[in-house]
Design a protein around this motif. Structure first.
Motif, short mmCIF file in Angstrom:
data_model
loop_
_atom_site.label_atom_id
_atom_site.label_comp_id
_atom_site.label_asym_id
_atom_site.label_seq_id
_atom_site.Cartn_x
_atom_site.Cartn_y
_atom_site.Cartn_z
N MET A 375 0.79 -1.23 0.00
CA MET A 375 0.00 0.00 0.00
C MET A 375 0.82 1.27 0.00
O MET A 375 0.30 2.34 -0.35
CB MET A 375 -0.93 0.01 1.22
N VAL A 376 2.09 1.21 0.40
CA VAL A 376 2.88 2.45 0.50
C VAL A 376 3.07 3.09 -0.87
O VAL A 376 3.05 4.32 -0.98
CB VAL A 376 4.24 2.15 1.17
N GLU A 377 3.25 2.29 -1.91
CA GLU A 377 3.50 2.89 -3.23
C GLU A 377 2.31 3.72 -3.72
O GLU A 377 2.50 4.89 -4.09
CB GLU A 377 3.84 1.79 -4.24
N PRO A 378 1.07 3.20 -3.76
CA PRO A 378 -0.03 4.08 -4.18
C PRO A 378 -0.27 5.25 -3.22
O PRO A 378 -0.61 6.36 -3.68
CB PRO A 378 -1.24 3.13 -4.20
N ILE A 379 -0.10 5.01 -1.91
CA ILE A 379 -0.25 6.12 -0.97
C ILE A 379 0.83 7.17 -1.21
O ILE A 379 0.56 8.38 -1.19
CB ILE A 379 -0.19 5.60 0.48
N GLY A 380 2.06 6.71 -1.44
CA GLY A 380 3.14 7.65 -1.72
C GLY A 380 2.91 8.44 -2.99
O GLY A 380 3.21 9.65 -3.05
N ALA A 405 7.90 7.60 -7.30
CA ALA A 405 6.92 7.12 -6.32
C ALA A 405 7.09 5.63 -6.03
O ALA A 405 6.83 5.17 -4.92
CB ALA A 405 5.51 7.41 -6.81
N ALA A 406 7.53 4.87 -7.04
CA ALA A 406 7.69 3.43 -6.84
C ALA A 406 8.74 3.10 -5.79
O ALA A 406 8.72 2.02 -5.19
CB ALA A 406 8.04 2.75 -8.16
N HIS A 407 9.68 4.03 -5.56
CA HIS A 407 10.75 3.79 -4.59
C HIS A 407 10.33 4.09 -3.16
O HIS A 407 11.11 3.85 -2.23
CB HIS A 407 11.98 4.63 -4.95
N THR A 408 9.12 4.61 -2.98
CA THR A 408 8.70 4.95 -1.61
C THR A 408 8.56 3.70 -0.75
O THR A 408 8.74 3.77 0.46
CB THR A 408 7.36 5.70 -1.64
N ARG A 409 8.26 2.55 -1.37
CA ARG A 409 8.15 1.34 -0.56
C ARG A 409 9.50 0.93 0.01
O ARG A 409 9.59 0.51 1.16
CB ARG A 409 7.55 0.19 -1.37
N LEU A 410 10.58 1.09 -0.78
CA LEU A 410 11.92 0.78 -0.27
C LEU A 410 12.32 1.77 0.82
O LEU A 410 12.90 1.39 1.84
CB LEU A 410 12.93 0.80 -1.42
N LEU A 411 12.02 3.03 0.60
CA LEU A 411 12.30 4.05 1.60
C LEU A 411 11.54 3.76 2.89
O LEU A 411 12.10 3.87 3.99
CB LEU A 411 11.92 5.43 1.06
N THR A 412 10.29 3.35 2.75
CA THR A 412 9.48 3.06 3.93
C THR A 412 10.02 1.86 4.70
O THR A 412 10.06 1.87 5.93
CB THR A 412 8.02 2.81 3.52
#
Length: 432
Positions: A375-380, A405-412
């Motif tokens: 969920m982090v990617e679409p939310i990001g 935006a796709a990298h927000t999951r790795l950051l999270t």
């Protein structure tokens, strides 16, 4: 569980329920089912690391063996492939195994002289030549049978639910071989061995078309639950949809996912029950003593290597079972989809965040981290759209941020891991 653990599970449950209301229940159940499978993987890794301090970085390989079990058990045999070269492939495998066994017998039975060395070399070379001659020709015949749709031997055509324990057995067998080799050495050698064997397993699945169709993938693995089209064609289901006032197509998808969720929950609860019983038994206390101080445990007469091998095999079996469940859920085996980021690193994050050494913590980590991963990617992306709403179309910074935006999951994942290690280093639900 204590009040803190219950509260954490309630909060994670609220994330799934909120997703159902804001997105769709179909999407939520899809995330929930994979979270159940991920929780079982985390439970297996927690047995190895939390119970015994064994560093397994080859989780991906054991998951892949579970997926292979789903093919070998659930898929029907390909009659034409068996007629063309199936028995020849089996004969080649038997000859290869016989060569290894004969070489071992020579090594153990003959005195340590030069004659033993030459005898082993002769057996291995001659056996390898014969093995390749028989095996390769059989493989060529099998893979030539309708390669676009088949080109492999298929499976046994048994009920696919049997693949779940078989996946555990395959993973346990591989773990036993690794453990017998590496568990008596330093812990870093175990990490190297598991990583290497994991990559070998994936390489075999990708390249041995006669076994798994390689990169052409195996699709249509049978399900233990009804198909959506079968439900939509049944009168009772369409009548139920009409009485509830819902779309039968969407309702059929939700129903299938609920059936999967029910099966997965049963498996998870059984594993949790056994894990808790083992953790609180004399065996569990012994494992904790070995984990905390191997030298003292060995001085007290405990066979450290045997106990390590035992828990390593058990944990790998649980991971292999989860791999078979995932292949059954996806109804396909895609060897190229097994990546260390998803099936090793992410599972380790689940264990660390949830709390290593705590079975419920591993389960909590599985649910929380998988929800964040999805969920982090679409939310990001939505957050970045809002933050850049004041920028003009075509602005380089706006385009760059949206593309990232796709990298927000790795950051999270990195941020969550850092925060947990900083403020709760023993995990959200620490070991009791």
């Amino acid at each position: 569980m204590d009040k803190k653990a219950v509260l954490l599970f309630v909060l994670v449950g609220a994330l799934f329920i909120g997703t159902g209301f804001l997105e769709s229940w179909n999407t939520t159940l899809g995330i929930f089912n994979m979270a159940l499978v991920s929780a079982i993987m985390a439970l297996g890794v927690n047995m190895q690391w939390g119970y015994a301090g064994l560093f397994n970085v080859g989780v991906m390989g054991f998951v892949a063996l579970g997926g292979l079990a789903a093919v070998l058990v659930g898929m029907p045999p390909v009659g034409d492939a068996w007629a063309a070269g199936g028995l020849q492939v089996l004969l080649g495998l038997v000859l290869g195994a016989a060569t290894i066994v004969l070489a071992i017998l020579i090594y153990t039975k003959m005195p340590p002289t030069r004659a033993r060395i030459w005898a082993m070399i002769a057996v291995l070379v001659l056996g390898f030549v014969i093995f390749r001659a028989v095996f390769d020709s059989g493989v060529a015949l099998v893979e030539a049978v309708n390669p676009a749709a088949e080109g492999y031997l298929g499976g046994l055509g048994l009920p696919v639910l049997l693949a779940w324990p078989v996946g555990g057995v395959l993973a346990a067998g591989a773990a036993w071989v690794i453990g017998k080799t590496a568990l008596g050495l330093r812990s870093d050698y175990l990490a190297i061995a598991t990583l290497g064997v994991s990559e070998i397993i994936i390489a075999v699945l990708k390249n041995e078309d006669w076994l798994t169709r390689g990169v052409k993938n195996v699709t249509g693995i049978p399900r233990p639950v009804p198909y959506e089209v079968e439900l939509q064609a049944s009168a009772w289901f369409t009548d139920l949809s009409a009485r509830l006032g819902v779309d039968p197509i969407a309702f059929s998808s939700v129903t299938v996912k609920l059936c999967y969720a029910g099966l997965f929950i049963i498996v998870l609860l059984i594993l949790i029950w056994f894990s808790e019983k083992a953790w609180n038994s004399p065996w569990g206390r012994m494992m904790r003593a070995i984990r905390d101080n191997e030298v003292s445990a060995a001085a007290m007469g405990k066979d450290v290597k045997s106990r390590h091998l035992q828990v390593f095999v058990l944990g790998s079996a649980v991971v292999g079972m989860a791999g078979a469940m995932m292949a059954t859920l996806d109804s396909q085996l895609v060897p190229s989809s097994y990546q260390p980021l998803r099936f090793t690193f992410l599972v380790w994050v689940m264990v660390i965040v949830g709390g290593s050494g705590n079975n419920w913590g591993a389960v909590l980590g599985g649910f929380l981290i998988w929800w964040l991963w999805v969920m982090v990617e679409p939310i990001g992306y939505d957050a970045l759209v809002f933050l850049t709403s004041g920028m003009a179309e075509g602005n380089w910074l706006r385009d760059h941020l949206l593309e990232s935006a796709a990298h927000t999951r790795l950051l999270t994942m990195g941020l969550v891991l850092l925060l947990v290690l900083r403020f709760s280093p023993r995990g959200l639900i620490p070991e009791r």
